[in-house]
Design an enzyme around this catalytic site. Structure first.
Site, PDB file in Angstrom:
ATOM      1  N   ASP A  22       0.743  -1.225  -0.177  1.00  0.00           N
ATOM      2  CA  ASP A  22      -0.089   0.056   0.060  1.00  0.00           C
ATOM      3  C   ASP A  22       0.809   1.219  -0.030  1.00  0.00           C
ATOM      4  O   ASP A  22       1.906   1.251   0.663  1.00  0.00           O
ATOM      5  CB  ASP A  22      -0.893  -0.007   1.262  1.00  0.00           C
ATOM      6  N   GLU A  74       1.772  -0.502  -5.027  1.00  0.00           N
ATOM      7  CA  GLU A  74       0.579   0.525  -5.487  1.00  0.00           C
ATOM      8  C   GLU A  74       1.455   1.695  -5.622  1.00  0.00           C
ATOM      9  O   GLU A  74       1.682   2.549  -4.698  1.00  0.00           O
ATOM     10  CB  GLU A  74      -0.266   0.623  -4.245  1.00  0.00           C
TER      11      GLU A  74
HETATM   12  C1  ARE Z   1      -8.522   9.208   6.151  1.00  0.00           C
HETATM   13  C2  ARE Z   1      -9.352  10.364   6.150  1.00  0.00           C
HETATM   14  C3  ARE Z   1      -8.706  11.473   6.112  1.00  0.00           C
HETATM   15  C4  ARE Z   1      -7.698  11.617   7.003  1.00  0.00           C
HETATM   16  C5  ARE Z   1      -6.876  10.130   7.395  1.00  0.00           C
HETATM   17  C6  ARE Z   1      -6.028  10.240   8.487  1.00  0.00           C
HETATM   18  O1  ARE Z   1     -10.111  10.118   4.951  1.00  0.00           O
HETATM   19  O2  ARE Z   1      -9.316  12.578   5.891  1.00  0.00           O
HETATM   20  O3  ARE Z   1      -6.838  12.728   7.004  1.00  0.00           O
HETATM   21  O4  ARE Z   1      -7.917   9.158   7.213  1.00  0.00           O
HETATM   22  O5  ARE Z   1      -6.981  10.528   9.719  1.00  0.00           O
HETATM   23  C7  ARE Z   1      -7.503   5.224   2.643  1.00  0.00           C
HETATM   24  C8  ARE Z   1      -8.696   6.223   2.500  1.00  0.00           C
HETATM   25  C9  ARE Z   1      -8.293   7.654   3.014  1.00  0.00           C
HETATM   26  C10 ARE Z   1      -7.878   7.428   4.527  1.00  0.00           C
HETATM   27  C11 ARE Z   1      -6.731   6.602   4.627  1.00  0.00           C
HETATM   28  C12 ARE Z   1      -6.340   6.261   6.210  1.00  0.00           C
HETATM   29  O6  ARE Z   1      -8.594   6.407   0.871  1.00  0.00           O
HETATM   30  O7  ARE Z   1      -9.561   8.327   2.930  1.00  0.00           O
HETATM   31  O8  ARE Z   1      -7.688   8.718   5.134  1.00  0.00           O
HETATM   32  O9  ARE Z   1      -7.038   5.318   4.112  1.00  0.00           O
HETATM   33  O10 ARE Z   1      -7.413   5.776   6.910  1.00  0.00           O
HETATM   34  C13 ARE Z   1      -2.840   8.673  -2.851  1.00  0.00           C
HETATM   35  C14 ARE Z   1      -1.735   7.690  -2.912  1.00  0.00           C
HETATM   36  C15 ARE Z   1      -2.166   6.250  -2.808  1.00  0.00           C
HETATM   37  C16 ARE Z   1      -3.543   6.012  -1.985  1.00  0.00           C
HETATM   38  C17 ARE Z   1      -4.550   7.279  -2.501  1.00  0.00           C
HETATM   39  C18 ARE Z   1      -5.599   7.171  -1.709  1.00  0.00           C
HETATM   40  O11 ARE Z   1      -0.351   7.942  -3.463  1.00  0.00           O
HETATM   41  O12 ARE Z   1      -1.075   5.286  -2.169  1.00  0.00           O
HETATM   42  O13 ARE Z   1      -3.867   8.322  -2.082  1.00  0.00           O
HETATM   43  N1  ARE Z   1      -3.989   4.577  -1.815  1.00  0.00           N
HETATM   44  C19 ARE Z   1      -3.814   3.708  -0.763  1.00  0.00           C
HETATM   45  C20 ARE Z   1      -4.949   3.052  -0.592  1.00  0.00           C
HETATM   46  C21 ARE Z   1      -5.986   3.886   0.197  1.00  0.00           C
HETATM   47  C22 ARE Z   1      -5.458   4.402   1.418  1.00  0.00           C
HETATM   48  C23 ARE Z   1      -4.180   4.574   1.462  1.00  0.00           C
HETATM   49  C24 ARE Z   1      -3.393   4.238   0.290  1.00  0.00           C
HETATM   50  C25 ARE Z   1      -3.577   5.051   2.852  1.00  0.00           C
HETATM   51  O14 ARE Z   1      -5.307   2.324  -1.714  1.00  0.00           O
HETATM   52  O15 ARE Z   1      -7.413   2.954   0.396  1.00  0.00           O
HETATM   53  O16 ARE Z   1      -6.328   5.430   2.071  1.00  0.00           O
HETATM   54  O17 ARE Z   1      -3.228   3.823   3.447  1.00  0.00           O
HETATM   55  C26 ARE Z   1      -2.989  11.677  -7.235  1.00  0.00           C
HETATM   56  C27 ARE Z   1      -1.943  10.907  -7.063  1.00  0.00           C
HETATM   57  C28 ARE Z   1      -1.860   9.746  -6.397  1.00  0.00           C
HETATM   58  C29 ARE Z   1      -2.808   9.929  -5.143  1.00  0.00           C
HETATM   59  C30 ARE Z   1      -4.112  10.629  -5.408  1.00  0.00           C
HETATM   60  C31 ARE Z   1      -4.660  11.056  -4.094  1.00  0.00           C
HETATM   61  O18 ARE Z   1      -3.702  10.725  -8.477  1.00  0.00           O
HETATM   62  O19 ARE Z   1      -0.923  10.774  -8.255  1.00  0.00           O
HETATM   63  O20 ARE Z   1      -0.760   9.077  -5.818  1.00  0.00           O
HETATM   64  O21 ARE Z   1      -2.944   8.729  -4.321  1.00  0.00           O
HETATM   65  O22 ARE Z   1      -3.689  11.791  -6.279  1.00  0.00           O
HETATM   66  O23 ARE Z   1      -6.112  11.225  -4.540  1.00  0.00           O
END
Ligand code: ARE
Length: 511
Positions: free
Chosen positions: A236, A262
């Site tokens: 992740d 990812e």
């Molecule tokens: C939650 C709340 C937030 C709060 C946080 C901490 O929503 O408001 O600040 O908690 O309290 C998932 C959810 C998030 C969640 C997080 C932790 O989606 O909403 O936050 O869990 O609980 C980037 C990253 C990529 C990531 C995406 C979401 O590069 O790695 O953002 N994806 C993975 C998972 C997610 C997960 C996380 C990572 C965190 O698949 O499910 O988040 O572990 C462009 C860039 C991308 C970027 C994207 C963001 O496209 O190229 O790199 O992705 O913008 O929109």
């Protein structure tokens, strides 16, 4: 309904095969719609290399927020028999409290104890899946810990503060990055590599993965999961871990550990999926986004050759998907609410020779944050698929959508297993319909247009009668859909608008 008809001049089968290795098939096309009919065309063999050897069972399924007990049962009863090769689980470690699905992405400790199940249940799931011939890939959240500013207690009772996880990590030991950019230390600019890998993703305490102490801890966690039988990991937020740090961790894992990072491909961003390809495989986000754009733009036929270009990861490194748990919530890609078009995209994913496909399976929602149905104590209730599943079903929030059981998707998993590593040998096109062949083992015809296509499509399948497995898996020669006749190198097909049809050597009709 308007009809669009394409006819290939009847020839002997050998002549057709010879013709296919040349660039163009001559088609007499009569099309009564406004859709431009370019004529049936076919490209030369092998432009998209097949990633999987024959019979590799390379299709994965992400069972998003399914409990370990429910996955165990599904492996035995469904995934194994249907031909799925592996399952991707949600993160298994202790996490913050809360009803939202994303609590799983905020680790509090590396105890295998979560609202999805206990360590014992996790181990039992792996054993059951392996017995069914299904590998297990776990989602590994190793870039960060929680994003909570206030102190708290995790699911398994461990206490923590934002930058102190007793016995595991602390600021005092130098285990976290503090990038010093802006008031919040959050990433604000994805075009700045320093920020992406040293600042915080959404306030999530960012581990200093370059230190020996942090690497030792991460290796211990992942090795522990391997000792339970896990076959590999989705890493992740890998984009936020410098590739050299991740490589150093992975190098210390037991031999044969499967890794998929990812790393979301972002326009103009300095951190790219390619930078992680030496570590293992990488998720190719562009595939699902591009298919979505083509379908929404009404030009599915453009998707016929997706992956053949140079802008994607090499096929043998890429894992592709129509949607995952993030993109379905952002509506960045097609999802279960898109019905027939979503099915078409999945059929294409399972037919293509590019990359390895991951089918997604989640629950219905209207609130982006809503978690899966939970019991009084917060434990997730075991998933149960409704009696009827598919694009025609109006799911209510919280209901398990069970996309992996949809007839077309399950039928295409069987198709893919049957064609194995046979190359994409030709592509026929007509209007917004096109066909992909997999050598002499399988044929798929997709119709993205608004009119039925009745066509005679060239194929190297042997003469005979075949079940249409998009209509559903064939059971001992009894077709759910079809049968379709192949004679002299020609499949006589009729494909309704926004549907597909698929034939393969493993699903003859009426045997
Ligand atoms: C939650 C709340 C937030 C709060 C946080 C901490 O929503 O408001 O600040 O908690 O309290 C998932 C959810 C998030 C969640 C997080 C932790 O989606 O909403 O936050 O869990 O609980 C980037 C990253 C990529 C990531 C995406 C979401 O590069 O790695 O953002 N994806 C993975 C998972 C997610 C997960 C996380 C990572 C965190 O698949 O499910 O988040 O572990 C462009 C860039 C991308 C970027 C994207 C963001 O496209 O190229 O790199 O992705 O913008 O929109």
């Amino acid at each position: 309904m308007q009809r669009c008809t394409a006819r290939i001049t009847r020839r002997s089968r050998n002549a057709v095969v010879a013709l296919l290795t040349a660039a163009v098939v001559t088609v007499g096309a009569a099309c009564t719609t406004g859709v431009p009919a370019p004529g049936g065309t076919s490209t030369s063999p092998g432009q998209v290399p097949a990633a999987a050897p024959a019979g590799a069972r390379d299709v994965g399924v992400q069972l998003f927020q399914w409990t370990w007990d429910a996955i165990a049962t599904e492996c035995t009863d469904h995934l194994g028999p249907a031909g799925y090769g592996w399952v991707l689980t949600s993160p298994p470690q202790e996490h913050v409290l809360g009803s939202q699905w994303w609590t799983a992405y905020q680790p509090v400790s590396y105890r295998i104890e979560s609202r999805l199940g206990t360590r014992a249940q996790f181990g039992a799931m792996i054993a059951a899946c392996h017995a069914a011939g299904v590998d297990v890939v776990a989602d590994a959240v190793i870039n960060h810990m929680t994003g909570k500013d206030a102190p708290g207690t995790g699911w398994a009772g461990s206490t923590y503060t934002h930058y102190d996880y007793p016995g595991i990590w602390s600021d005092a030991a130098g285990d976290f990055h503090h990038c010093g950019v802006g008031p919040s230390d959050d990433i604000s600019n994805y075009r700045d590599a320093y920020q992406v890998q040293n600042c915080e993703l959404s306030n999530l305490a960012d581990l200093a993965t370059g230190t020996k102490h942090v690497q030792d801890g991460l290796v211990a966690y992942l090795t522990d999961l391997r000792s339970l039988g896990v076959d590999g990991f989705r890493i992740d937020a890998a984009k936020h871990i410098p590739a050299e740090d991740l490589a150093a961790v992975v190098a210390r894992l037991p031999a044969g550990t499967r890794i998929v990072s990812e790393v979301i491909r972002g326009s103009g961003e300095p951190i790219t999926p390619e930078q992680y390809a030496a570590i293992g495989d990488v998720l190719e986000f562009a595939w699902g986004k591009d298919v979505t754009g083509m379908v929404r733009g009404g030009s599915l036929r453009l998707a016929a050759g997706l992956g053949a270009g140079s802008t994607y990861l090499p096929s043998d490194k890429a894992w592709i998907f129509v949607e995952n748990h993030d993109t379905e919530r952002g509506r960045a890609t097609l999802g279960y609410k898109d019905g027939a078009d979503y099915v078409l995209a999945n059929v294409l994913m399972l037919a293509t020779g590019y990359g390895r496909p991951i089918v997604y399976s989640g629950y219905a929602f209207s609130d982006r944050d809503a978690g899966p149905v939970q019991g009084a104590a917060g434990k997730v209730v075991d998933a149960a698929c409704p009696a009827a599943v598919g694009p025609q079903v109006a799911y209510t929030d919280g209901e398990w959508v069970c996309q992996h059981r949809w007839a077309a998707i399950e039928g295409m998993v069987g198709w893919r297993d049957a064609v194995g590593g046979d190359l994409v040998s030709d592509r026929w096109q007509h209007g917004d319909a096109f066909a992909l062949s997999r050598g002499a083992r399988g044929l798929v015809v997709l119709n993205g247009g608004d009119v039925e296509v009745a066509a005679q499509v060239p194929t190297t399948l042997s003469d005979g009668s075949y079940c249409d497995v998009v209509a559903g898996p064939a059971v001992e020669g009894r077709c759910t859909g079809g049968p379709v006749t192949v004679r002299g190198g020609i499949a006589d097909v009729r494909v309704a608008p926004h549907t597909a049809l698929a034939l393969h050597v493993g699903a003859p009709a009426g045997v």
